[in-house]
Design a protein around this motif. Sequence first.
Motif, mmCIF file in Angstrom:
data_model
loop_
_atom_site.group_PDB
_atom_site.id
_atom_site.type_symbol
_atom_site.label_atom_id
_atom_site.label_comp_id
_atom_site.label_asym_id
_atom_site.label_seq_id
_atom_site.Cartn_x
_atom_site.Cartn_y
_atom_site.Cartn_z
ATOM 1 N N ALA A 1 -19.358 21.417 -12.535
ATOM 2 C CA ALA A 1 -17.976 21.171 -12.955
ATOM 3 C C ALA A 1 -17.467 22.168 -13.989
ATOM 4 C CB ALA A 1 -17.836 19.748 -13.489
ATOM 5 N N ASP A 2 -18.352 22.850 -14.681
ATOM 6 C CA ASP A 2 -17.896 23.830 -15.665
ATOM 7 C C ASP A 2 -17.751 25.231 -15.071
ATOM 8 O OD1 ASP A 2 -20.591 24.322 -15.359
ATOM 9 O OD2 ASP A 2 -21.004 24.491 -17.501
ATOM 10 N N GLN A 3 -17.861 25.335 -13.757
ATOM 11 C CA GLN A 3 -17.673 26.623 -13.090
ATOM 12 C C GLN A 3 -16.299 26.674 -12.439
ATOM 13 O OE1 GLN A 3 -21.181 26.347 -10.584
ATOM 14 N NE2 GLN A 3 -22.218 27.866 -11.867
ATOM 15 N N ARG A 4 -15.804 27.908 -12.233
ATOM 16 C CA ARG A 4 -14.495 28.121 -11.622
ATOM 17 C C ARG A 4 -14.622 29.170 -10.536
ATOM 18 N NH1 ARG A 4 -14.808 24.656 -14.686
ATOM 19 N NH2 ARG A 4 -13.702 24.302 -16.616
ATOM 20 N N VAL A 5 -13.779 29.064 -9.508
ATOM 21 C CA VAL A 5 -13.691 30.092 -8.480
ATOM 22 C C VAL A 5 -12.495 30.969 -8.830
ATOM 23 C CG1 VAL A 5 -13.256 30.524 -6.033
ATOM 24 C CG2 VAL A 5 -14.744 28.638 -6.729
ATOM 25 N N VAL B 1 -16.662 22.366 -0.506
ATOM 26 C CA VAL B 1 -17.101 22.537 -1.886
ATOM 27 C C VAL B 1 -17.741 21.224 -2.328
ATOM 28 C CG1 VAL B 1 -16.372 22.948 -4.261
ATOM 29 C CG2 VAL B 1 -15.317 24.243 -2.389
ATOM 30 N N VAL B 2 -18.937 21.330 -2.894
ATOM 31 C CA VAL B 2 -19.649 20.176 -3.436
ATOM 32 C C VAL B 2 -19.834 20.418 -4.926
ATOM 33 C CG1 VAL B 2 -21.756 18.798 -3.373
ATOM 34 C CG2 VAL B 2 -20.833 19.741 -1.252
ATOM 35 N N ILE B 3 -19.392 19.448 -5.720
ATOM 36 C CA ILE B 3 -19.467 19.558 -7.175
ATOM 37 C C ILE B 3 -20.290 18.386 -7.702
ATOM 38 C CG2 ILE B 3 -18.144 19.657 -9.329
ATOM 39 C CD1 ILE B 3 -15.693 20.450 -7.506
ATOM 40 N N GLU C 1 -18.014 14.652 -16.644
ATOM 41 C CA GLU C 1 -17.412 15.994 -16.676
ATOM 42 C C GLU C 1 -15.888 15.944 -16.672
ATOM 43 O OE1 GLU C 1 -18.635 18.870 -17.145
ATOM 44 O OE2 GLU C 1 -20.767 18.684 -16.753
ATOM 45 N N GLY C 2 -15.317 14.869 -17.174
ATOM 46 C CA GLY C 2 -13.865 14.723 -17.189
ATOM 47 C C GLY C 2 -13.137 15.863 -17.863
ATOM 48 N N ALA C 3 -13.742 16.479 -18.851
ATOM 49 C CA ALA C 3 -13.096 17.592 -19.556
ATOM 50 C C ALA C 3 -13.100 18.871 -18.722
ATOM 51 C CB ALA C 3 -13.790 17.836 -20.894
ATOM 52 N N ASN C 4 -14.113 19.070 -17.900
ATOM 53 C CA ASN C 4 -14.249 20.302 -17.121
ATOM 54 C C ASN C 4 -13.738 20.202 -15.691
ATOM 55 O OD1 ASN C 4 -15.599 21.959 -19.070
ATOM 56 N ND2 ASN C 4 -17.408 20.698 -18.757
ATOM 57 N N LEU C 5 -13.771 19.017 -15.120
ATOM 58 C CA LEU C 5 -13.498 18.858 -13.699
ATOM 59 C C LEU C 5 -12.106 19.300 -13.256
ATOM 60 C CD1 LEU C 5 -14.766 18.016 -11.037
ATOM 61 C CD2 LEU C 5 -14.053 15.654 -11.530
ATOM 62 N N PRO C 6 -11.040 19.027 -14.004
ATOM 63 C CA PRO C 6 -9.718 19.447 -13.517
ATOM 64 C C PRO C 6 -9.615 20.950 -13.249
ATOM 65 C CG PRO C 6 -9.444 17.861 -15.273
ATOM 66 C CD PRO C 6 -10.910 18.215 -15.225
ATOM 67 N N ASP C 7 -10.108 21.777 -14.149
ATOM 68 C CA ASP C 7 -10.038 23.225 -13.941
ATOM 69 C C ASP C 7 -10.884 23.654 -12.747
ATOM 70 O OD1 ASP C 7 -8.262 23.642 -16.020
ATOM 71 O OD2 ASP C 7 -9.840 24.103 -17.472
ATOM 72 N N CYS C 8 -12.034 23.046 -12.582
ATOM 73 C CA CYS C 8 -12.893 23.359 -11.442
ATOM 74 C C CYS C 8 -12.172 23.005 -10.145
ATOM 75 C CB CYS C 8 -14.208 22.600 -11.558
ATOM 76 S SG CYS C 8 -15.368 22.928 -10.224
#
Length: 93
Positions: free
Chosen positions: A83-87, A5-7, A12-19
């Motif tokens: 970073a604002d995307q999720r699997v 996975v490449v991000i 993107e500190g707010a979004n990265l943990p969930d991603c």
Amino acid sequence: MQIAVVILTYNEGANLPDCLRSVAGWAREIFVVDSGSTDGTQVIARQYGAAFVEHAFETHSQQWTWALENLPIRARWVLGLDADQRVTAELAA
């Protein structure tokens, strides 16, 4: 299946943990390619075991090309995320 996975990130500190949580545990390797964040993105990436690499941003497509040509990706497949995307669990399975 072997998937890297490449991000791509920039502050993107707010979004990265969930991603990262959405790919942790099943991705063979995780790379965060950052464009000079100042918000703790690097610390977050390393907390989740991701390899963190900085590369100056020119355009989105050039950043992807650089990542695919220069990262030490060993997996057969690459999943690119922002970073604002999720699997989802269904996709991961």
